[in-house]
Scaffold this motif. Structure first.
Motif, mmCIF file in Angstrom:
data_model
loop_
_atom_site.group_PDB
_atom_site.id
_atom_site.type_symbol
_atom_site.label_atom_id
_atom_site.label_comp_id
_atom_site.label_asym_id
_atom_site.label_seq_id
_atom_site.Cartn_x
_atom_site.Cartn_y
_atom_site.Cartn_z
ATOM 1 N N GLN A 18 33.161 8.282 -29.771
ATOM 2 C CA GLN A 18 33.276 9.740 -29.894
ATOM 3 C C GLN A 18 34.709 10.209 -30.157
ATOM 4 O O GLN A 18 34.898 11.339 -30.626
ATOM 5 C CB GLN A 18 32.740 10.413 -28.628
ATOM 6 N N HIS A 118 28.964 2.256 -23.944
ATOM 7 C CA HIS A 118 28.633 3.673 -24.152
ATOM 8 C C HIS A 118 28.083 3.821 -25.568
ATOM 9 O O HIS A 118 28.599 4.566 -26.388
ATOM 10 C CB HIS A 118 29.877 4.542 -23.947
ATOM 11 N N TRP A 119 27.051 2.998 -25.864
ATOM 12 C CA TRP A 119 26.130 3.128 -26.993
ATOM 13 C C TRP A 119 26.571 2.527 -28.319
ATOM 14 O O TRP A 119 25.749 2.437 -29.236
ATOM 15 C CB TRP A 119 25.765 4.605 -27.239
ATOM 16 N N GLU A 163 24.463 5.973 -19.072
ATOM 17 C CA GLU A 163 23.199 6.626 -19.382
ATOM 18 C C GLU A 163 22.163 5.700 -20.036
ATOM 19 O O GLU A 163 21.763 5.887 -21.198
ATOM 20 C CB GLU A 163 23.441 7.860 -20.248
ATOM 21 N N TYR A 295 24.169 17.689 -16.198
ATOM 22 C CA TYR A 295 24.417 18.831 -17.091
ATOM 23 C C TYR A 295 23.518 20.018 -16.778
ATOM 24 O O TYR A 295 23.940 21.168 -16.830
ATOM 25 C CB TYR A 295 24.267 18.397 -18.559
ATOM 26 N N TRP A 324 21.364 24.206 -23.050
ATOM 27 C CA TRP A 324 21.036 23.726 -21.714
ATOM 28 C C TRP A 324 21.263 24.844 -20.701
ATOM 29 O O TRP A 324 22.341 25.485 -20.694
ATOM 30 C CB TRP A 324 21.911 22.524 -21.357
ATOM 31 N N GLU A 351 30.250 12.531 -15.297
ATOM 32 C CA GLU A 351 30.289 13.535 -16.365
ATOM 33 C C GLU A 351 29.671 14.842 -15.867
ATOM 34 O O GLU A 351 28.620 14.815 -15.235
ATOM 35 C CB GLU A 351 29.508 13.112 -17.617
ATOM 36 N N TRP A 398 33.474 16.296 -18.348
ATOM 37 C CA TRP A 398 33.188 15.956 -19.749
ATOM 38 C C TRP A 398 33.434 17.199 -20.584
ATOM 39 O O TRP A 398 32.725 18.195 -20.427
ATOM 40 C CB TRP A 398 31.736 15.486 -19.929
ATOM 41 N N GLU A 405 29.840 14.655 -30.988
ATOM 42 C CA GLU A 405 28.719 14.823 -30.058
ATOM 43 C C GLU A 405 27.447 14.240 -30.646
ATOM 44 O O GLU A 405 26.429 14.906 -30.814
ATOM 45 C CB GLU A 405 28.549 16.297 -29.704
ATOM 46 N N TRP A 406 27.505 12.931 -31.022
ATOM 47 C CA TRP A 406 26.341 12.169 -31.467
ATOM 48 C C TRP A 406 25.576 12.874 -32.588
ATOM 49 O O TRP A 406 26.199 13.257 -33.594
ATOM 50 C CB TRP A 406 25.491 11.813 -30.249
ATOM 51 N N PHE A 414 32.914 20.141 -26.315
ATOM 52 C CA PHE A 414 32.830 19.956 -24.862
ATOM 53 C C PHE A 414 34.216 19.837 -24.216
ATOM 54 O O PHE A 414 34.330 19.780 -22.995
ATOM 55 C CB PHE A 414 32.070 18.665 -24.534
HETATM 56 O O1 LIG Z 1 26.099 15.528 -24.266
HETATM 57 C C1 LIG Z 1 27.336 15.487 -23.653
HETATM 58 C C2 LIG Z 1 27.619 14.064 -23.175
HETATM 59 N N1 LIG Z 1 26.521 13.598 -22.338
HETATM 60 N N2 LIG Z 1 26.675 12.295 -21.814
HETATM 61 C C3 LIG Z 1 27.058 11.261 -22.787
HETATM 62 C C4 LIG Z 1 28.182 11.736 -23.698
HETATM 63 O O2 LIG Z 1 28.448 10.744 -24.673
HETATM 64 C C5 LIG Z 1 27.819 13.073 -24.324
HETATM 65 O O3 LIG Z 1 28.829 13.508 -25.210
#
Ligand SMILES: OC[C@H]1NNC[C@@H](O)[C@@H]1O
Length: 446
Positions: A18, A118-119, A163, A295, A324, A351, A398, A405-406, A414
């Motif tokens: 990110q 983290h993905w 996550e 969140y 949200w 976060e 966060w 943001e994906w 954020f």
């Molecule tokens: O959506 C906000 C955040 N949520 N948790 C994982 C993070 O990578 C996201 O940016």
């Protein structure tokens, strides 16, 4: 006024894909997110992490900003494709970046908190089937072990996964995240292998006996509330809670998957033949802390239409730019529930934060009062939990920087530090200046 205990860890958080950019630098090879973000229609505006916040090159400047804000700790993630760009092939240049970053943080008395995954799965692992392939546990163990060997003694807090719900359900079941599959059986297989890899990494960490360092996992948890007091809506909330929370909390803390959810899923999933007898014992071995990402909450009502037997209902509260609902009370409910039903080990909010439509005003500043209010309210409820004896030890906002943001690309901000992506200029938002005061006083004023 609400005072936080001495030693409470105020921090901020980010993740590699990110913010880093430099996707082809020093040996890094593509991750599944490089592939996914370059697949037409998968991200807003076709945005990618190619440059992001250029943190790979600007990390020293960014650590100066972290120091200026006064954070006690900084949570970042390590890009697996930098460390093992090919299967089995360690890349010293990749780990060198993180050694430099950790050194910079320590020099500025900031505690490094590293998330192992983290993905941003290396594409070579994606090509092996990603988290659907049980062999990934072996490759993740090799990766984790190398990290522990290289920087285990200078990183005091390790988070195995960020996550797992997103890395499995959102990615293999719902399809909004890489690799973009829409198969719920796949989602549960991926979830199981991610949890298993967590357990194997904890075992390796323990065997290496790394002094002065702790290990945990970060779960995104969403408290679920029934839309009415009807029994069917209460059942819907039970299933939504199982879907979001208990499917991950139970294996880790109770050593089993929740029976009601296995019953609910079995028609769709068929045999749970991907779970071997020894697995839950590995997944549920003790950890040193639990990270939670909070969140918002969900409100649900019963629906026969959905395999899950519930659908979401919009909450009455104000919303963030992600849509949200702002519901800080639910953070308190979640913390109390974890304390009562799951664990009394230290909890860190790894976060919490919000996206709002930030603009730079004529004075060259970003007056993000909504974000200040959001964070203040959540810290208020976190403080209430602590005052009642809750074992909450830290809060990572966060995010440090506006970032990728994906699937929403750069359309959602954020950060408490504004990033002008054209110039890479950083501007401390009012929330950063406010957070600096909070950290300095270790208290919030309402
Ligand atoms: O959506 C906000 C955040 N949520 N948790 C994982 C993070 O990578 C996201 O940016």
């Amino acid at each position: 006024m609400a005072n936080f205990p001495k030693g409470f860890l105020f921090g901020t958080a980010t993740s590699s894909y990110q913010i880093e950019g430099a996707v082809n630098e020093d040996g890094r090879t593509p991750s599944i997110w490089d592939t996914f973000s370059k697949t037409s229609g998968m991200t807003y505006n076709g945005d990618t992490g190619d440059i992001a916040c250029d943190h790979y090159h600007r990390y020293k400047e960014d650590v100066v900003i972290l120091k200026e804000i006064g954070v006690k700790a900084y949570r970042f993630s390590i890009a697996w494709p930098r460390i093992f760009p090919e299967k089995g092939n360690f890349n010293p240049k990749g780990i060198d970046f993180y050694k430099r970053l950790v050194e910079e943080l320590l020099k500025n008395d900031i505690i490094p908190v590293a998330t192992i995954y983290h993905w941003d799965l290396p594409q070579w692992a994606g090509d092996l089937g990603g988290w659907l392939n049980r062999d990934l546990i072996y490759w993740y163990s090799e990766y984790s072990q190398k990290l522990f060997k290289e920087i285990g003694n200078v990183v005091p807090m390790w988070i195995t996964h960020n996550e797992p719900w997103c890395a499995s359900i959102l990615s293999y079941g719902i399809g909004e995240h890489a690799p973009g599959h829409k198969d719920y059986r796949e989602a549960l297989i991926a979830a199981h292998h991610i949890l298993l890899s967590h357990g194997e990494a904890v075992k390796i960490f323990r065997d290496m006996n790394i002094k002065e360092s702790q290990i945990g996992i970060t779960l995104n948890l969403t408290p679920a509330y029934p839309a009415s007091e009807r029994d069917v809506d209460r059942l819907a909330a039970q299933y939504a809670d199982g879907f979001s929370n208990r499917w991950f909390l139970d294996p880790i803390f109770k050593g089993n998957y929740p029976e009601d959810m296995i019953e609910l899923y079995k028609e769709e999933i068929g045999k749970f033949d991907f779970i071997k007898s020894e697995d839950l014992g590995i997944i549920s071995q003790p950890i040193d802390f639990l990270g939670i990402n909070f969140y918002s909450r969900s409100i649900v009502k019963y629906s026969e239409k959905s395999m899950l037997k519930w659908i979401g209902v919009e909450g009455p509260g104000a919303k963030t730019d992600m849509g949200w609902e702002i519901r800080p009370e639910s953070l308190y409910d979640l913390l109390k529930r974890l304390d009562k039903e799951y664990t009394r080990i230290p909890i860190y909010i790894t976060e919490n934060g919000a996206a709002f439509k930030d603009i730079i005003t004529e004075d060259g500043k970003v007056h993000d009062q909504e974000r200040i209010e959001y964070i203040k309210e959540h810290l208020k409820y976190a403080n209430k939990f602590i005052k009642e004896g809750g074992n909450l030890k830290g809060y990572f906002l966060w995010s440090f920087l506006d970032n990728f943001e994906w699937a929403f690309g750069y359309s959602k901000r954020f950060g408490i530090v504004y990033v002008d992506y054209k110039t890479q200029k950083r501007i401390l938002k009012d929330s950063a200046l406010w957070y600096k005061e909070v950290i300095n006083r270790a208290s919030i004023v309402f």
